[in-house]
Design a protein around this motif. Structure first.
Motif, PDB file in Angstrom:
ATOM      1  N   ASP A   1      77.701 105.842 -66.956  1.00 47.34           N
ATOM      2  CA  ASP A   1      77.402 104.282 -67.263  1.00 47.34           C
ATOM      3  C   ASP A   1      76.531 103.742 -66.503  1.00 47.34           C
ATOM      4  OD1 ASP A   1      79.633 104.951 -69.207  1.00 47.34           O
ATOM      5  OD2 ASP A   1      81.020 103.922 -67.708  1.00 47.34           O
TER       6      ASP A   1
ATOM      7  N   SER B   1      79.904 103.830 -63.299  1.00 52.92           N
ATOM      8  CA  SER B   1      81.187 104.003 -63.000  1.00 52.92           C
ATOM      9  C   SER B   1      81.309 105.260 -62.168  1.00 52.92           C
ATOM     10  CB  SER B   1      81.767 104.396 -64.377  1.00 52.92           C
ATOM     11  OG  SER B   1      81.665 103.104 -65.558  1.00 52.92           O
TER      12      SER B   1
ATOM     13  N   TYR C   1      89.449 108.106 -69.240  1.00 50.73           N
ATOM     14  CA  TYR C   1      88.463 107.401 -68.188  1.00 50.73           C
ATOM     15  C   TYR C   1      89.339 106.527 -67.268  1.00 50.73           C
ATOM     16  CZ  TYR C   1      85.505 109.128 -71.808  1.00 50.73           C
ATOM     17  OH  TYR C   1      84.905 110.142 -72.510  1.00 50.73           O
TER      18      TYR C   1
ATOM     19  N   MET D   1      89.399 105.204 -63.810  1.00 49.19           N
ATOM     20  CA  MET D   1      88.674 105.052 -62.850  1.00 49.19           C
ATOM     21  C   MET D   1      89.321 103.947 -61.910  1.00 49.19           C
ATOM     22  SD  MET D   1      86.578 105.847 -65.572  1.00 49.19           S
ATOM     23  CE  MET D   1      85.103 105.098 -66.175  1.00 49.19           C
TER      24      MET D   1
ATOM     25  N   TRP E   1      85.842 100.495 -65.830  1.00 47.71           N
ATOM     26  CA  TRP E   1      84.866 101.174 -66.779  1.00 47.71           C
ATOM     27  C   TRP E   1      83.598 100.518 -66.379  1.00 47.71           C
ATOM     28  CZ3 TRP E   1      87.057 102.343 -72.463  1.00 47.71           C
ATOM     29  CH2 TRP E   1      88.207 103.177 -72.308  1.00 47.71           C
ATOM     30  N   ALA E   2      82.660 100.649 -67.432  1.00 47.56           N
ATOM     31  CA  ALA E   2      81.200 100.490 -67.108  1.00 47.56           C
ATOM     32  C   ALA E   2      80.879  99.060 -66.483  1.00 47.56           C
ATOM     33  CB  ALA E   2      80.444 100.806 -68.289  1.00 47.56           C
TER      34      ALA E   2
ATOM     35  N   ILE F   1      84.896  95.575 -73.321  1.00 48.53           N
ATOM     36  CA  ILE F   1      84.174  96.287 -72.185  1.00 48.53           C
ATOM     37  C   ILE F   1      82.745  96.175 -72.074  1.00 48.53           C
ATOM     38  CG2 ILE F   1      86.257  97.970 -72.310  1.00 48.53           C
ATOM     39  CD1 ILE F   1      84.259  99.783 -73.825  1.00 48.53           C
ATOM     40  N   ASP F   2      82.330  96.920 -71.376  1.00 43.27           N
ATOM     41  CA  ASP F   2      80.828  97.230 -71.105  1.00 43.27           C
ATOM     42  C   ASP F   2      80.169  96.034 -70.983  1.00 43.27           C
ATOM     43  OD1 ASP F   2      81.540  99.874 -71.346  1.00 43.27           O
ATOM     44  OD2 ASP F   2      80.588 100.273 -73.247  1.00 43.27           O
TER      45      ASP F   2
ATOM     46  N   GLU G   1      79.433 100.700 -78.783  1.00 38.37           N
ATOM     47  CA  GLU G   1      79.587 100.192 -77.260  1.00 38.37           C
ATOM     48  C   GLU G   1      78.430 100.420 -76.463  1.00 38.37           C
ATOM     49  OE1 GLU G   1      82.738 102.958 -75.654  1.00 38.37           O
ATOM     50  OE2 GLU G   1      81.289 104.659 -75.463  1.00 38.37           O
TER      51      GLU G   1
ATOM     52  N   THR H   1      80.786 110.808 -74.479  1.00 38.08           N
ATOM     53  CA  THR H   1      80.136 109.469 -74.414  1.00 38.08           C
ATOM     54  C   THR H   1      78.573 109.650 -74.231  1.00 38.08           C
ATOM     55  OG1 THR H   1      80.646 109.319 -72.108  1.00 38.08           O
ATOM     56  CG2 THR H   1      82.373 108.572 -73.677  1.00 38.08           C
TER      57      THR H   1
ATOM     58  N   HIS I   1      75.688 106.460 -72.621  1.00 40.48           N
ATOM     59  CA  HIS I   1      75.767 105.194 -72.285  1.00 40.48           C
ATOM     60  C   HIS I   1      74.328 104.875 -71.347  1.00 40.48           C
ATOM     61  CE1 HIS I   1      78.264 101.457 -70.892  1.00 40.48           C
ATOM     62  NE2 HIS I   1      76.988 101.364 -69.921  1.00 40.48           N
TER      63      HIS I   1
ATOM     64  N   HIS J   1      73.700 109.106 -68.912  1.00 44.22           N
ATOM     65  CA  HIS J   1      74.665 109.895 -68.341  1.00 44.22           C
ATOM     66  C   HIS J   1      74.684 111.148 -69.135  1.00 44.22           C
ATOM     67  CE1 HIS J   1      78.274 107.787 -69.972  1.00 44.22           C
ATOM     68  NE2 HIS J   1      78.083 108.732 -70.683  1.00 44.22           N
TER      69      HIS J   1
ATOM     70  N   ARG K   1      81.513 112.719 -65.548  1.00 43.63           N
ATOM     71  CA  ARG K   1      79.881 112.821 -65.981  1.00 43.63           C
ATOM     72  C   ARG K   1      78.937 112.726 -64.765  1.00 43.63           C
ATOM     73  NH1 ARG K   1      82.055 108.063 -69.627  1.00 43.63           N
ATOM     74  NH2 ARG K   1      83.066 107.793 -67.892  1.00 43.63           N
TER      75      ARG K   1
HETATM   76  O1  FUB Z   1      83.018 105.121 -68.759  1.00 39.74           O
HETATM   77  C1  FUB Z   1      84.127 104.607 -69.579  1.00 39.74           C
HETATM   78  C2  FUB Z   1      83.764 104.181 -70.989  1.00 39.74           C
HETATM   79  O2  FUB Z   1      82.975 105.185 -71.481  1.00 39.74           O
HETATM   80  C3  FUB Z   1      82.516 103.080 -70.963  1.00 39.74           C
HETATM   81  O3  FUB Z   1      83.051 101.943 -70.608  1.00 39.74           O
HETATM   82  C4  FUB Z   1      81.946 103.441 -72.298  1.00 39.74           C
HETATM   83  O4  FUB Z   1      80.687 102.960 -72.520  1.00 39.74           O
HETATM   84  C5  FUB Z   1      82.020 104.849 -72.241  1.00 39.74           C
HETATM   85  O5  FUB Z   1      80.571 105.405 -71.521  1.00 39.74           O
END
Ligand code: FUB
Length: 327
Positions: free
Chosen positions: A19, A34, A50, A52, A87-88, A138-139, A226, A275, A277, A292, A304
């Motif tokens: 991301d 991320s 995911y 993180m 996330w991102a 998100i994002d 997304e 994914t 992004h 990525h 990733r």
């Molecule tokens: O990295 C977690 C999620 O996966 C991101 O928020 C999305 O855009 C996708 O890449």
């Protein structure tokens, strides 16, 4: 830690990253990815894999041939409102301050968007005690327009919960529109001058086809999923995003940062991993795509690696499609 960098190759290999949001700060490209953790998780549509917990900031040297990992810039344990899943993220500079915008699930498991501030583009960043009021999903992608207004674009389907926010309140069982109905669009809100709140409620962006009709939810090659990004080229606003289930990065253009946007085409064809992004940045009169894939882990969706490639335009402003695995 510094290591060599090359287009289409993992920028770093000592950790998994995803991301990438790239910006030019202080004469260099800084990348806000991320940080994927090296743990085994079963993949599901909710995105539980995911999982993180922190962010590292990367930067490229002026010749784009060496990358530096500046170390941990923010950790989940220091964010009072967040329970899990950083996330991102994205970053912006204003008021002599660098702001990091990031999504995480709150204590109720609902994705919100937080902001943290620092004096260096490499961090560390200090989080606000609560998430941005009125934020969800998100994002986040921050875009400072020429008139100094800053817009925050955001939203993602499935694990990103965007379909659960139709009507303005969170409904855990809500599903997305039927295939024959207009697709959900990303959301945008102008940020307040202190960058810590929205000036008004977020609004939905519409993405239209070449005939001016809304892209439909069943049009998975073109509908928004997304990962929104905004940049300006030759006076037009370019909204780019991931199509999720069809694994492309595509774009649409408008004369306004708020749309409506007209769909144009594909920027990046599918990569290894589920994914995809990206971000787009101009540096010294060239444009670059950051993206990525999962090549570093041999295809694990949640492990990733971020990469970059030059991005070119045709004379009419069309973006030339990039093959992530050229020759
Ligand atoms: O990295 C977690 C999620 O996966 C991101 O928020 C999305 O855009 C996708 O890449």
């Amino acid at each position: 830690m510094t290591r060599p960098a090359k287009p289409h190759e993992p920028l770093v290999t000592h950790m998994y990253t995803a991301d990438p949001s790239a910006h030019v700060f202080e004469g260099k490209i800084y990348i806000y990815p991320s940080h994927d953790l090296d743990h085994a998780r079963e993949s599901n549509d909710n995105g539980d894999q995911y999982d993180m917990e922190d962010y590292h900031v990367l930067s490229l040297d002026e010749s784009l041939s060496a990358v530096t990992d500046h170390g941990e810039a923010l950790h989940l344990r220091d964010i009072p409102w967040a329970k899990q899943q950083l996330w991102a993220p994205d970053a912006a500079f204003k008021n002599d301050t660098y702001y990091l915008f990031f999504p995480a699930r709150d204590q109720d498991g609902v994705f919100r968007i937080g902001v943290a501030a620092g004096k260096s583009p490499a961090g560390p960043f200090s989080p606000q005690p609560s998430y941005i009021p009125g934020s969800f999903s998100i994002d986040p992608a921050a875009f400072v327009d020429g008139d100094d207004r800053t817009y925050l674009y955001f939203g993602g389907l499935w694990g990103g919960q965007l379909e659960k926010w139709q009507g303005g309140a969170f409904r855990p069982d809500a599903e997305g529109p039927a295939a024959t109905e207009p697709a959900l669009g990303p959301r945008v809100a102008e940020l307040s001058d202190d960058m810590l709140s929205f000036k008004e409620a977020a609004r939905e962006i519409s993405i239209l086809d070449e005939d001016g009709k809304p892209i439909l939810a069943g049009d998975e090659d073109r509908r928004y999923f997304e990962g929104p990004w905004m940049h300006r080229y030759n006076g037009l606003y370019y909204l780019s995003y991931s199509t999720g289930t069809t694994h492309k990065i595509v774009y649409a253009v408008s004369e306004s940062p708020l749309g409506p946007f007209t769909f144009k085409g594909t920027i990046l064809t599918p990569v290894i991993g589920w994914t995809t992004h990206h971000s787009i940045v101009r540096f010294r009169d060239k444009w670059y795509l950051f993206y990525h894939d999962s090549s570093l882990s041999g295809g694990a969706d949640n492990k990733r690696c971020v990469k970059f490639a030059e991005l070119r335009y045709d004379e009419d402003g069309a973006i030339r499609t990039i093959d992530p695995y050229p020759g």
